[in-house]
Design a protein around this motif. Structure first.
Motif, PDB file in Angstrom:
ATOM      1  N   HIS A 181       0.806  -1.225   0.000  1.00  0.00           N
ATOM      2  CA  HIS A 181       0.000   0.000   0.000  1.00  0.00           C
ATOM      3  C   HIS A 181       0.838   1.274   0.000  1.00  0.00           C
ATOM      4  CE1 HIS A 181      -3.500  -2.507   0.733  1.00  0.00           C
ATOM      5  NE2 HIS A 181      -2.814  -3.112   1.677  1.00  0.00           N
ATOM      6  N   PRO A 182       1.682   1.468  -1.023  1.00  0.00           N
ATOM      7  CA  PRO A 182       2.477   2.701  -1.039  1.00  0.00           C
ATOM      8  C   PRO A 182       1.592   3.950  -1.178  1.00  0.00           C
ATOM      9  CG  PRO A 182       2.701   1.519  -3.119  1.00  0.00           C
ATOM     10  CD  PRO A 182       1.936   0.624  -2.191  1.00  0.00           C
TER      11      PRO A 182
ATOM     12  N   THR B  81      -3.905   7.051   7.113  1.00  0.00           N
ATOM     13  CA  THR B  81      -4.895   6.089   6.632  1.00  0.00           C
ATOM     14  C   THR B  81      -4.950   4.983   7.676  1.00  0.00           C
ATOM     15  OG1 THR B  81      -4.376   6.590   4.327  1.00  0.00           O
ATOM     16  CG2 THR B  81      -5.587   4.552   4.745  1.00  0.00           C
ATOM     17  N   ALA B  82      -6.103   4.866   8.335  1.00  0.00           N
ATOM     18  CA  ALA B  82      -6.298   3.819   9.342  1.00  0.00           C
ATOM     19  C   ALA B  82      -7.060   2.668   8.706  1.00  0.00           C
ATOM     20  CB  ALA B  82      -7.075   4.375  10.525  1.00  0.00           C
ATOM     21  N   ILE B  83      -6.537   1.466   8.870  1.00  0.00           N
ATOM     22  CA  ILE B  83      -7.206   0.271   8.352  1.00  0.00           C
ATOM     23  C   ILE B  83      -7.904  -0.422   9.525  1.00  0.00           C
ATOM     24  CG2 ILE B  83      -6.942  -1.892   7.046  1.00  0.00           C
ATOM     25  CD1 ILE B  83      -6.004   0.558   5.415  1.00  0.00           C
ATOM     26  N   THR B  84      -9.229  -0.579   9.402  1.00  0.00           N
ATOM     27  CA  THR B  84     -10.027  -1.258  10.427  1.00  0.00           C
ATOM     28  C   THR B  84     -10.860  -2.346   9.734  1.00  0.00           C
ATOM     29  OG1 THR B  84     -11.742   0.428  10.133  1.00  0.00           O
ATOM     30  CG2 THR B  84     -10.210   0.769  11.958  1.00  0.00           C
ATOM     31  N   TYR B  85     -11.548  -3.158  10.523  1.00  0.00           N
ATOM     32  CA  TYR B  85     -12.464  -4.152   9.941  1.00  0.00           C
ATOM     33  C   TYR B  85     -13.870  -3.581   9.944  1.00  0.00           C
ATOM     34  CZ  TYR B  85      -8.922  -7.821  10.359  1.00  0.00           C
ATOM     35  OH  TYR B  85      -7.783  -8.585  10.238  1.00  0.00           O
ATOM     36  N   ASN B  86     -14.607  -3.762   8.839  1.00  0.00           N
ATOM     37  CA  ASN B  86     -16.010  -3.332   8.828  1.00  0.00           C
ATOM     38  C   ASN B  86     -16.898  -4.483   9.302  1.00  0.00           C
ATOM     39  OD1 ASN B  86     -16.292  -5.065   6.655  1.00  0.00           O
ATOM     40  ND2 ASN B  86     -16.525  -3.461   5.129  1.00  0.00           N
ATOM     41  N   ALA B  87     -18.216  -4.295   9.252  1.00  0.00           N
ATOM     42  CA  ALA B  87     -19.161  -5.285   9.784  1.00  0.00           C
ATOM     43  C   ALA B  87     -19.072  -6.637   9.084  1.00  0.00           C
ATOM     44  CB  ALA B  87     -20.579  -4.747   9.702  1.00  0.00           C
TER      45      ALA B  87
END
Length: 191
Positions: free
Chosen positions: A25-26, A115-121
């Motif tokens: 993810h550059p 950029t924060a990467i989280t899990y969605n539902a």
């Protein structure tokens, strides 16, 4: 059919986890943080979801075999209520508690954006882009929130930042030290 579907879904989830390396993810900038509970959060949510799906499929069968349907409305209501709690409330609660858990955090120096990467539902990775000036720290410490990015609550573990300076910049602590020094001077002058 259900067990097979669950197993293949888990396979997809695990594969997508192992293929996404930080270097993929550059466009997000450099990786400044990696949450160490990412796999645990995914596993717990997946287990909760699969249990709920299993309950939904098994409910009519259990009612048919146990004869609960013939019993009083009160017993039926209690049974549905109990199954309902495990089927819907648990996954929803889990999602609300873990939706802000940051798996990875990237930073672009030139534009000062994260950029924060989280899990969605649905257990897929979700990217939230925000500027350092969008970061708000809650007045009182909250259990599942380290900071707010615009209005979204985010949870990070400060000790997992390889470079503490990255954490200080994210939280705006590197700016506030100037004001604190000036405030101290003002207090001294007032005395």
């Amino acid at each position: 059919g259900f067990i097979f579907q669950a197993a293949s879904f888990q396979g997809v989830a695990v594969r997508s986890l192992s293929t996404s390396s930080p270097h993929d993810h550059p466009e997000h900038g450099r990786l400044v943080y990696k949450g160490n509970l990412a796999k645990t959060v995914l596993g717990v949510k997946f287990f909760s979801y699969s249990t709920s799906i299993f309950n939904l499929f098994m409910m009519p069968y259990i009612m048919l075999k146990s004869g609960i349907g013939v019993e009083s409305l009160l017993v039926q209501g209690a049974f549905y209520g109990l199954i309902g709690i495990f089927t819907f409330v648990t996954p929803v609660t889990l999602h609300l508690l873990t939706k802000g858990y940051v798996i990875r955090l990237y930073y672009k120096d030139e534009v000062d954006t994260y950029t924060a990467i989280t899990y969605n539902a649905i257990l897929a990775e979700k990217a939230t882009v925000f500027h350092q000036k969008d970061v708000k720290i809650p007045d009182i410490s909250k259990m599942f929130t380290t900071f707010y990015a615009k209005t979204k609550s985010m949870l990070v573990n400060p000790t997992l930042f390889p470079n503490p300076q990255d954490y200080n910049h994210l939280m705006g602590y590197d700016k506030s030290s100037i004001f604190k020094f000036e405030d101290l001077e003002a207090v001294k002058e007032a005395d």
